[in-house]
Structures are given as structure tokens and as C-alpha cells.
Design a protein around this motif. Structure first.
Motif, short mmCIF file in Angstrom:
data_model
loop_
_atom_site.label_atom_id
_atom_site.label_comp_id
_atom_site.label_asym_id
_atom_site.label_seq_id
_atom_site.Cartn_x
_atom_site.Cartn_y
_atom_site.Cartn_z
N GLU A 1 -9.08 3.85 -21.96
CA GLU A 1 -7.95 3.52 -21.10
C GLU A 1 -8.14 2.19 -20.35
OE1 GLU A 1 -5.18 5.17 -20.91
OE2 GLU A 1 -5.66 7.07 -21.90
N SER A 2 -9.21 1.46 -20.68
CA SER A 2 -9.49 0.16 -20.02
C SER A 2 -9.48 0.31 -18.50
CB SER A 2 -8.47 -0.89 -20.46
OG SER A 2 -8.53 -1.08 -21.86
N TYR A 3 -10.25 1.27 -18.01
CA TYR A 3 -10.31 1.54 -16.57
C TYR A 3 -10.71 0.31 -15.79
CZ TYR A 3 -9.50 6.38 -15.13
OH TYR A 3 -8.92 7.55 -14.77
N GLU A 4 -10.08 0.14 -14.64
CA GLU A 4 -10.39 -0.99 -13.77
C GLU A 4 -10.85 -0.52 -12.39
OE1 GLU A 4 -7.15 -3.71 -13.63
OE2 GLU A 4 -7.04 -3.96 -15.79
N GLY A 5 -11.30 0.70 -12.27
CA GLY A 5 -11.69 1.23 -10.97
C GLY A 5 -10.55 2.01 -10.34
N THR A 6 -10.70 2.33 -9.06
CA THR A 6 -9.72 3.20 -8.38
C THR A 6 -9.11 2.50 -7.18
OG1 THR A 6 -11.52 4.18 -7.07
CG2 THR A 6 -10.91 5.29 -9.12
N GLN A 7 -8.95 1.20 -7.24
CA GLN A 7 -8.41 0.46 -6.10
C GLN A 7 -6.99 0.91 -5.77
OE1 GLN A 7 -10.13 -2.09 -4.25
NE2 GLN A 7 -11.76 -1.01 -5.30
N VAL A 8 -6.73 1.16 -4.48
CA VAL A 8 -5.37 1.45 -4.03
C VAL A 8 -4.86 0.25 -3.25
CG1 VAL A 8 -5.83 3.93 -3.95
CG2 VAL A 8 -6.09 2.57 -1.86
N ALA A 9 -3.54 0.13 -3.18
CA ALA A 9 -2.90 -1.03 -2.55
C ALA A 9 -3.22 -1.08 -1.06
CB ALA A 9 -1.40 -0.98 -2.78
N ALA A 10 -3.03 -2.26 -0.47
CA ALA A 10 -3.39 -2.48 0.93
C ALA A 10 -2.65 -1.53 1.87
CB ALA A 10 -3.13 -3.93 1.32
N ASP A 11 -1.35 -1.31 1.62
CA ASP A 11 -0.60 -0.42 2.51
C ASP A 11 -1.08 1.02 2.37
OD1 ASP A 11 0.46 -0.38 -0.12
OD2 ASP A 11 2.34 0.49 0.61
N ARG A 12 -1.53 1.41 1.18
CA ARG A 12 -2.06 2.75 0.99
C ARG A 12 -3.46 2.88 1.58
NH1 ARG A 12 1.71 5.66 1.21
NH2 ARG A 12 0.57 7.39 0.24
N GLN A 13 -4.20 1.79 1.64
CA GLN A 13 -5.49 1.83 2.34
C GLN A 13 -5.27 2.16 3.81
OE1 GLN A 13 -8.15 -1.53 1.57
NE2 GLN A 13 -7.09 -1.92 -0.37
N SER A 14 -4.29 1.53 4.41
CA SER A 14 -3.97 1.81 5.82
C SER A 14 -3.53 3.27 5.98
CB SER A 14 -2.87 0.87 6.31
OG SER A 14 -3.28 -0.48 6.22
N TRP A 15 -2.75 3.76 5.02
CA TRP A 15 -2.31 5.15 5.06
C TRP A 15 -3.49 6.09 4.99
CZ3 TRP A 15 -2.58 9.47 1.99
CH2 TRP A 15 -1.64 10.49 2.22
N ARG A 16 -4.44 5.79 4.09
CA ARG A 16 -5.64 6.64 3.95
C ARG A 16 -6.43 6.65 5.26
NH1 ARG A 16 -8.02 8.18 -0.84
NH2 ARG A 16 -10.08 7.59 -0.04
N GLU A 17 -6.63 5.48 5.85
CA GLU A 17 -7.41 5.40 7.09
C GLU A 17 -6.72 6.17 8.21
OE1 GLU A 17 -9.91 1.33 7.00
OE2 GLU A 17 -7.73 1.03 7.00
N ALA A 18 -5.39 6.13 8.25
CA ALA A 18 -4.65 6.87 9.28
C ALA A 18 -4.81 8.37 9.11
CB ALA A 18 -3.17 6.49 9.23
N HIS A 19 -5.17 8.82 7.90
CA HIS A 19 -5.36 10.24 7.63
C HIS A 19 -6.85 10.60 7.54
CE1 HIS A 19 -1.10 9.87 6.57
NE2 HIS A 19 -1.03 11.17 6.79
N GLY A 20 -7.70 9.75 8.09
CA GLY A 20 -9.12 10.06 8.18
C GLY A 20 -9.92 9.85 6.91
#
Length: 243
Positions: free
Chosen positions: A82-101
Motif C-alpha cells: 500500500e506504499s505506506y507513508e506513516g500515520t501523520q494526521v493533519a495539523a488541525d487534527r493534531q490540535s483536536w487530539r491534544e485537546a482530547h488528551g
């Protein structure tokens, strides 16, 4: 995208409602979730890859499942196919993740018996992944890849997935999302480790030849309960939990 079960259907599902449907968030309880897309006749791939079976709604759910997990678990064969490129999430979703601990990005854990991955592979270029292998894997490859990844070595000649899952959870990675492939899914199912199956049924008939979402040795059947069903442009986006 609309919710068709439970309930009688209705309007569009908001992003907030979609996130609620795929909770819990932040490892509130141990969870091992499998995510696959398949054709109406059971194929897990089209021309060797799953992407041809997907659409925008499936991709949205695929990304959401990454957004809420602690670690993405995948087989080395799927990384290559599947030509994996890692599990990077977008910048706005990074903020969302941090807001949810949660940390900004989920970890990536790759199961590999042969360790047939080059240190230059793109999965090693963004964040340090976890490689899960067994004691019989090539010692020289373990030494080489330990420079770019954290290693979990468990099992003698095959990976002990029960112990691997235990070790991941000891690292604080309680909410595990497995993205395949079919052999890893089959092995996890054989060890009775799967808590949820998220399955998108694509309105496409792929024909014979492609693998199913579960491959490997036969195992005993398990009853699953349908938690919810979504529909978008003919796609059925389903979430099953242990009965």
C-alpha cells in the motif's frame, strides 16, 4: 453520509456525531479495532491495493479512526503493497487530539517476521515506529533496524501477537487500530484479540482472485453485533463489536 442504523435514517451526520460514533477517545478502555474496505463480492483489494475500493466517505472514516487511536498496527506486507507513508494526521487534527488528551500523532507498529524493510523506507522518515518481530528473525536485520525503530521481540519462530498487544498496552498504547493486511487480521482473530471490526462495503464487484479481509489458517467463528451502519453514495460503512 447518513446514519441508517440504529434508527430510521435521516439527515447528514456531522463531524462531531461521527466522532461520537467511533468513540471511545484516548484509550478510555483497551480496544483493538480492525478497519477494512471490501467489495460486494468479498474482495479486500482491487489490482492489489485497497484504495480502488474506497471513496471520500470511507476515507473520512479511515482518517477518523486514526485520529482517535493510540497506535496503528499493520503488517509489513501491507506497508509494502500500500506504499505506506506513516500515520501523520493533519495539523488541525493534531490540535483536536491534544485537546482530547492524546499526543499529536498516533504511533505506528509494524508486524514483520522477516524484517524485510529497508531503513530508508518512508515509514522511518517521519517518526520512530515500533517493529514487532520474533526471536527467529534475522539478527543482522534486527540490529540494522534498531537504529530507526523500537523493537518488540516476542515468540520463538512466529510473532506472539497476544504478548505483542500486551507490550503495546504497557507502553500506554491501549487503543489499537489495525489496518491489515488479511493475514494479520486472521492471526489476530485466531488469538481472539479483536474487539471491533469496522468494515466498508464498496458498491463494486471485483471478481475472483483477490484476497478476503481475513486470510490464514481456519479458526472458530465468532458472533458480532452491528453497532451502527452509515451510507454514503452507495457505500455501507459498518461497525461491528463483540457480541
Amino acid at each position: 453520509m447518513r446514519l441508517i442504523y440504529p434508527g430510521a435514517g435521516g439527515g447528514e451526520v456531522t463531524d462531531e456525531r461521527l466522532a461520537e460514533l467511533y468513540g471511545p477517545i484516548g484509550g478510555e478502555r483497551p480496544l483493538l479495532r480492525i478497519n477494512f474496505v471490501a467489495s460486494t463480492d468479498g474482495a479486500a483489494t482491487l489490482d492489489g491495493r485497497s484504495g480502488g475500493l474506497s471513496n471520500e466517505a470511507d476515507t473520512q472514516v479511515f482518517q477518523l479512526l486514526r485520529d482517535v487511536c493510540d497506535v496503528v498496527l499493520v503488517g509489513a506486507g501491507t506497508v509494502r503493497a500500500e506504499s505506506y507513508e506513516g500515520t501523520q494526521v493533519a495539523a488541525d487534527r493534531q490540535s483536536w487530539r491534544e485537546a482530547h488528551g492524546l499526543p499529536p500523532q498516533p504511533r505506528l507498529a509494524v508486524v514483520s517476521s522477516a524484517l524485510d524493510l529497508a531503513p530508508s523506507h518512508r515509514i522511518f522518515s517521519q517518526a520512530r515506529p515500533i517493529l514487532i518481530t520474533h526471536a527467529g528473525s534475522p539478527a543482522d536485520k534486527r540490529a540494522e533496524l534498531s537504529a530507526v525503530a523500537d523493537l518488540i521481540v516476542t515468540g520463538v519462530s512466529t510473532v506472539d501477537l497476544t504478548d505483542a498487544v500486551r507490550q503495546l498496552r504497557e507502553l500506554g498504547l491501549r487503543h489499537i487500530l489495525c489496518e491489515g493486511g488479511p493475514l494479520l487480521h486472521g492471526a489476530l482473530q485466531a488469538e481472539d484479540l479483536v474487539d471491533e471490526l469496522c468494515l466498508t462495503i464498496s458498491p463494486m464487484s471485483a471478481g475472483p482472485g483477490a484476497p478476503r479481509i481475513t486470510e490464514g489458517a481456519a479458526t472458530f467463528p465468532r458472533q458480532l453485533s452491528l453497532a451502527h451502519a452509515l451510507e454514503a453514495d452507495g457505500m455501507l460503512i459498518l461497525r461491528y463489536t463483540r457480541a
